[in-house]
Design an enzyme around this catalytic site. Structure first.
Site, PDB file in Angstrom:
ATOM      1  N   ASP A 200       3.231   5.099  18.678  1.00 22.24           N
ATOM      2  CA  ASP A 200       3.833   5.802  19.806  1.00 22.24           C
ATOM      3  C   ASP A 200       4.709   6.950  19.301  1.00 22.24           C
ATOM      4  O   ASP A 200       5.385   6.823  18.282  1.00 22.24           O
ATOM      5  CB  ASP A 200       4.675   4.806  20.612  1.00 22.24           C
ATOM      6  CG  ASP A 200       5.211   5.374  21.895  1.00 22.24           C
ATOM      7  OD1 ASP A 200       4.400   5.780  22.738  1.00 22.24           O
ATOM      8  OD2 ASP A 200       6.443   5.415  22.051  1.00 22.24           O
ATOM      9  N   GLU A 256      -3.945  -0.857   2.024  1.00 26.43           N
ATOM     10  CA  GLU A 256      -3.976  -2.178   1.382  1.00 26.43           C
ATOM     11  C   GLU A 256      -4.838  -3.153   2.163  1.00 26.43           C
ATOM     12  O   GLU A 256      -5.452  -4.064   1.603  1.00 26.43           O
ATOM     13  CB  GLU A 256      -2.559  -2.756   1.286  1.00 26.43           C
ATOM     14  CG  GLU A 256      -1.634  -2.083   0.300  1.00 26.43           C
ATOM     15  CD  GLU A 256      -0.284  -2.785   0.278  1.00 26.43           C
ATOM     16  OE1 GLU A 256      -0.249  -4.041   0.454  1.00 26.43           O
ATOM     17  OE2 GLU A 256       0.738  -2.100   0.113  1.00 26.43           O
TER      18      GLU A 256
END
Length: 527
Positions: A200, A256
């Site tokens: 956001d 990752e």
């Protein structure tokens, strides 16, 4: 390549409060969403985006978070979230969740500590500033929701920054500990198997340390904005260079896990350029802005914005959307460009799903849903209440998903948190399911066509020089896409035009002549 699933993907945005109520309280929840996942998968999309589900006082409907590592009880539990994720993955759907981290709720324990005094361990976790000598706020920054962006706090005898509600204090991302904490919150959800995040207000994380005044908006306007926020050029309260470094830290974490990111570019100046900056290699995977969520439905707006992005950011990646939970639904915005709203809805879906980049669909747009006209006393949105009657608030687009023609549209067994009114009730899933020519079935056909057509998923775009109101472009190796953005039939000449293919609408080919009926759509090989 599995980590690149987001390239060219179609994401379906779900507003949890308004999708499906499973427990009869009039508010949608995670179990309700889980029960409707087969419908979403059946559309042919790739991913589901959930608007905020975290613990919140709900003053801004979940965009004011008080606990980033738990589900608000109104939506269910962590167990319900895990079940939703497992079901989605079983259906071949990815899931991303809103991360609202530029600000928290004022009920967050860290803010409660921060406001106690100027020496506590969380004192520098939010943005605090002294008053000017005359007691007024430290600068001229404004809140998106109206008034100054600064709120006086008598305990610290300082102002704190809030870009939105006064109950949404901004976190201080200049503090490395805040960044580390935000990454830990993300890791919590990634460890549960989440496929990524929608961030956001992604350009709001950092502010100018010197707290310099914003200059006025340099653009000449015919009349005063309904919201004074638009009267400033937001040079210092957001869009700071440190933001881009923070994007790189986020990307390193996501890599990752092989997770993806979408950034919301909350900016009215240079938004397309900034989308490119924020999706440069090593930053966010994709980014969207509000550039195609206005009232302009012309070849110039679409050709101009797409060209601007790909010419300015050849290594970036956009996500395009026509509607979301913050704007008037596009069928309502563009109604004057059609004689029949169903035809407009189908054309808009075809157009959006033909764009280079990724695509986001807002729940209900596959039904041709329109905005709901609400009375003032029916509003819950602070933005709509503060600026009544204009600009129109956000509740109008957030009314419940309509599954059938029953009293509450199959959303709930009781009166919902926002009303379902007859114009919206008429556009329901049950009445369109399996019906040839319905907006729903056209969306399904168009989604399948995009998925099966390599040029639509990954082909580069070359715009054709065609007269208004026709927008034409070629994707990949000569795959032509043509749209008559008007309520009147037109005929254009296209050299080397082949036979029509795919889910065309009101289109005929005779040699190099292409006739498009009102809001017609054509797909054909060119060259």
């Amino acid at each position: 390549m599995a980590q690149d699933w987001w390239r060219g993907a179609v994401t379906y945005q779900v507003y949890p409060r308004s999708f499906q109520d499973s427990d009869g309280d009039g508010i949608g929840d995670l179990k309700g969403i889980t029960s409707r996942l087969p419908y979403i998968a059946g559309l042919g999309v790739d991913c589901v985006w959930l608007s905020p589900i975290f613990t919140s006082p709900m003053l801004d409907m979940g965009y004011d978070v008080s606990d980033y590592c738990n589900v608000d009880p109104v939506f269910g539990s962590l167990g319900d979230f895990d079940a939703l994720l497992a079901t989605a993955h079983g259906l071949g759907l990815k899931v991303i969740v809103d991360q609202v981290q530029s600000h928290s709720s004022d009920q967050h324990p860290f803010f409660q500590d921060s406001r106690k005094d100027r020496t506590n361990p969380k004192a520098d976790w939010y943005v605090w500033a002294d008053a000017r000598p005359d007691g007024t706020p430290p600068n001229n920054w404004l809140s998106v929701f109206g008034g100054t962006a600064w709120q006086w706090d008598a305990r610290r005898k300082q102002y704190y920054l809030h870009n939105f509600l006064t109950q949404q204090p901004d976190l201080n991302f200049h503090n490395p500990a805040v960044q580390d904490w935000a990454l830990a919150n993300m890791r919590f959800w990634l460890d549960r198997g989440l496929d990524g995040f929608r961030f956001d207000t992604v350009n709001y994380f950092f502010h100018d340390r010197a707290l310099r005044d914003n200059p006025p908006d340099h653009r000449i306007k015919a009349e005063v904005d309904g919201n004074p926020y638009g009267m400033q050029y937001h040079l210092y309260d957001k869009n700071q260079p440190e933001n881009l470094i923070w994007m790189e830290r986020i990307r390193a974490l996501l890599d990752e896990y092989g997770a993806a990111s979408v950034g919301e570019m909350g900016e009215s100046h240079h938004a397309i350029r900034m989308m490119g900056e924020y999706t440069a290699p090593g930053r966010l995977h994709q980014c969207y802005s509000f550039e195609l969520m206005g009232y302009d439905y012309t070849p110039q707006i679409f050709r101009g914005k797409l060209s601007e992005f790909f010419e300015g950011a050849p290594e970036g990646w956009p996500m395009w959307a026509f509607s979301n939970h913050d704007v008037v639904r596009h069928v309502s915005r563009w109604a004057k460009h059609a004689r029949d709203l169903g035809a407009l809805a189908k054309q808009a879906g075809s157009l959006l799903l033909s764009f280079e980049g990724s695509v986001c669909l807002w729940q209900g747009e596959e039904l041709g849903q329109t905005d709901t006209e609400l009375a003032f006393e029916e509003l819950t949105d602070p933005q709509g209440i503060n600026f009544w009657p204009e600009p129109v608030g956000r509740d109008n687009t957030r009314t419940p998903m309509v599954w059938d023609g029953s009293e509450f549209g199959g959303f709930s067994t009781v009166r919902p948190w926002l009303p379902v009114k007859p114009p919206q009730l008429a556009r329901n899933v049950a009445s369109q399911e399996g019906v040839p020519g319905s907006v729903l079935e056209h969306y399904r056909a168009m989604l399948a066509f995009r998925r099966e057509t390599a040029a639509l998923r990954m082909g580069r775009t070359r715009f054709l020089d065609l007269p208004d109101p026709v927008l034409g472009f070629v994707r990949g190796n000569g795959f032509g896409c043509f749209f008559n953005l008007s309520p009147d039939a037109v005929t254009v000449q296209v050299a080397g035009l082949g036979a029509l293919t795919g889910p065309c609408l009101a289109a005929e080919v005779a040699g190099d002549s292409l006739r498009l009926g009102p809001n017609g759509v054509a797909f054909a090989q060119v060259g």
